[in-house]
Design a protein around this motif. Sequence first.
Motif, short mmCIF file in Angstrom:
data_model
loop_
_atom_site.label_atom_id
_atom_site.label_comp_id
_atom_site.label_asym_id
_atom_site.label_seq_id
_atom_site.Cartn_x
_atom_site.Cartn_y
_atom_site.Cartn_z
N ALA A 3 -6.98 -12.44 2.62
CA ALA A 3 -5.62 -12.79 3.06
C ALA A 3 -4.61 -11.76 2.52
CB ALA A 3 -5.25 -14.19 2.59
N GLY A 4 -4.97 -11.11 1.41
CA GLY A 4 -4.09 -10.10 0.83
C GLY A 4 -3.86 -8.92 1.76
N PHE A 5 -4.78 -8.67 2.68
CA PHE A 5 -4.59 -7.60 3.67
C PHE A 5 -3.90 -8.11 4.92
CE2 PHE A 5 -8.47 -6.24 1.37
CZ PHE A 5 -7.96 -5.07 0.83
N ILE A 33 -4.73 -2.84 8.27
CA ILE A 33 -6.11 -2.43 8.54
C ILE A 33 -6.49 -1.20 7.72
CG2 ILE A 33 -7.62 -1.46 10.31
CD1 ILE A 33 -6.60 -3.32 12.23
N GLN A 34 -5.54 -0.29 7.58
CA GLN A 34 -5.84 0.94 6.84
C GLN A 34 -6.16 0.61 5.37
OE1 GLN A 34 -2.60 3.80 6.35
NE2 GLN A 34 -4.00 5.40 7.05
N ALA A 35 -5.35 -0.27 4.78
CA ALA A 35 -5.60 -0.66 3.39
C ALA A 35 -6.95 -1.38 3.27
CB ALA A 35 -4.47 -1.55 2.87
N ILE A 90 -9.64 -1.00 5.22
CA ILE A 90 -10.75 -0.05 5.34
C ILE A 90 -10.90 0.77 4.06
CG2 ILE A 90 -11.65 1.94 6.62
CD1 ILE A 90 -10.31 0.85 9.09
N ARG A 91 -9.75 1.16 3.50
CA ARG A 91 -9.81 1.94 2.25
C ARG A 91 -10.39 1.11 1.12
NH1 ARG A 91 -4.32 5.38 3.14
NH2 ARG A 91 -5.35 7.19 4.04
N PHE A 92 -10.07 -0.17 1.12
CA PHE A 92 -10.66 -1.04 0.10
C PHE A 92 -12.18 -1.08 0.26
CE2 PHE A 92 -12.61 -5.20 -0.61
CZ PHE A 92 -12.56 -5.23 -2.00
N LEU A 93 -12.65 -1.26 1.50
CA LEU A 93 -14.10 -1.37 1.72
C LEU A 93 -14.83 -0.09 1.32
CD1 LEU A 93 -14.49 -3.22 5.17
CD2 LEU A 93 -14.71 -4.17 2.86
N ARG A 110 -1.79 12.13 6.59
CA ARG A 110 -0.72 11.57 7.42
C ARG A 110 0.00 10.42 6.72
NH1 ARG A 110 -4.46 13.69 10.80
NH2 ARG A 110 -3.74 14.46 12.81
N PRO A 111 1.24 10.13 7.18
CA PRO A 111 1.94 8.99 6.57
C PRO A 111 1.11 7.71 6.72
CG PRO A 111 3.41 10.20 8.06
CD PRO A 111 2.04 10.78 8.23
N PRO A 112 1.16 6.83 5.72
CA PRO A 112 0.38 5.59 5.81
C PRO A 112 0.86 4.72 6.98
CG PRO A 112 1.88 5.53 3.93
CD PRO A 112 1.96 6.91 4.49
N HIS A 113 -0.09 3.96 7.55
CA HIS A 113 0.28 3.09 8.68
C HIS A 113 1.03 1.86 8.20
CE1 HIS A 113 -3.62 4.77 10.64
NE2 HIS A 113 -2.66 5.66 10.55
N GLY A 114 0.56 1.30 7.09
CA GLY A 114 1.16 0.05 6.62
C GLY A 114 0.75 -1.11 7.50
N PRO A 115 1.19 -2.32 7.15
CA PRO A 115 0.80 -3.49 7.92
C PRO A 115 1.36 -3.49 9.35
CG PRO A 115 2.41 -4.07 6.23
CD PRO A 115 2.03 -2.65 5.99
N GLY A 116 0.58 -4.06 10.28
CA GLY A 116 1.06 -4.24 11.65
C GLY A 116 1.00 -3.00 12.52
N ARG A 117 0.43 -1.92 11.97
CA ARG A 117 0.39 -0.69 12.77
C ARG A 117 -0.99 -0.04 12.65
NH1 ARG A 117 5.16 3.40 11.83
NH2 ARG A 117 3.93 3.86 9.97
#
Length: 461
Positions: free
Chosen positions: A74-76, A131-133, A135-138, A196-203
């Motif tokens: 849920a944190g992601f 999603i980016q965070a 995937i990076r976590f995994l 590249r700049p991070p996507h962040g949530p929702g993108r």
Amino acid sequence: MKKLLLIVFFALLGSALFLEYKRLTIKPWPATHFEDVVEHFKYGSIGAEVDGFPYAIWRELPTIFAGELPQGYAGFGFLGEEGRDLPIGVSVRRIGVDRVGFNCATCHVSTYEIDGARHLVLGAPNNALDIQAYIRFLTGAAQDPRLTPDAVIEAAEANGRPLGWFDRLVLRRVVFPRLAEEVATLEARLAWMDGRPPHGPGRTDAGNFWRERWGLNPSGDSRVGVVDFPSVWNQRLRTDGWFHWDGNNRSLDERNISAALAGGAADWLLERRSIERVSDWLMAFPSPDWPLPLDTDRVAQGRAIYEREGCDTCHDPGGPSLGQVTSLAILGTDPQRTDLFDAEMVSYFSDVGEKYSWRFHNYRTTDGYANMPLDGIWMRAPYLHNGSVPTLADLLSPPDMRPVAFFRGCTVLDTDRVGFTCETGFELDTTLTGNGNGGHLWGTDLPDAEKALLLDYLKSL
Ligand code: HEC
Ligand code: HEC
């Protein structure tokens, strides 16, 4: 007699092992069938588990990395439901071993909070999902010395789902040895993200995943295809026009299949019927209503301003320009996403599905972004294709008055400015490549009283 028993025993053992071997190596198991289409949308498979993380490990990671994931997945921004093991938008399927994958609900279901209560909205852009965070976590977890077969076995036991001896054997001998290799491949495929700049949530980046797939070396440049997740309700209103933020395709089929491929499905495992089932259901699935009472008089006055300013020509179903593309020269919003989908990309797109009847042939380049209906627009913040403007009130302000940086990823509804109130988390910097918040000047020079009326009308959509 003893001898015979032994022979029978070894024959049985042999065939059991052979069957298990087949189970681990042969074709994917059929996807779980859900009678109810909503359940299917939330939890069904679109065929995206192919390269998915092994489920046996995945579900123990929040225990093993409790420090990093105090709220679990849920944190992601993944959305949990009472009584469910898996979050909405995650499916599990056996491809060799059980693997997790995304489906259409991953990015297209969201929540908002009002007066402390949380409401789930199907078809809304999951503006909190990073999603980016994730995937990076995994990829990080897979290389972390704390992640061992023993740690997984221990966590499974602690979580009340102890692994049997065979599953433990598979974990040690098959899953773990392959994991390192699978993650190394994934990391190499995602290396372009780092520059590249991070996507962040929702993108997410709608272009560079494809460029990587086609060997176009996205790491070699800094072009950005970052986009906000769109809403997917009321698809029938959109079928006469061009799809995607830049209006690059008008084939419903190609749009659905490309969505599934981008979500991780392999062309050989596309669950076409499953995807069509979702797509058919979305045709008439309605947008949500604004959760507070509206003054019908003010809404009517706002509608008059909307028409006077010509918003209806581009944004109304039945309007002359709905579903058409407005060029950047007129629009002035960030060019990166549309520039990235150039002639070279289109030529590669026409090779997608080469060996199949659904082979793509409808992609095109455009010079701007598509005019889309504004149904449920209150639930689609932040705004513009790159999610660079936090609220509708900000979109109705001249670009130099819009926030230069703001936090994304929250779900508390800002009923005043219409967007989400956000004071922590991921900060989106609009000065970075692809994040520009300029353009779309319609309505920005109206008197404040008229803007407030227009805003009330937009809430009613
Ligand atoms: C990883 C997140 C993600 C997943 C999974 C995903 N989508 Fe999307 N979807 C997006 C993004 C981002 C866009 C916008 C792409 C663009 O225009 O650049 C989009 C666009 C769309 C659109 C077009 C909206 C419009 O107005 O043009 C539809 C419809 C859609 N998706 C449906 C689906 C379906 C059906 C599935 C499952 C097969 C799916 N999506 C899976 C992120 C996702
Ligand atoms: C000439 C066509 C055109 C006119 C006129 C127009 N818009 Fe838009 N609008 C667009 C396009 C194209 C976009 C997408 C731009 C982007 O994402 O970069 C957009 C985006 C939007 C969005 C954000 C959508 C989202 O999902 O983020 C809102 C809200 C909006 N317009 C409202 C209005 C209002 C209100 C007016 C009138 C005051 C108006 N528009 C006039 C073409 C138009």
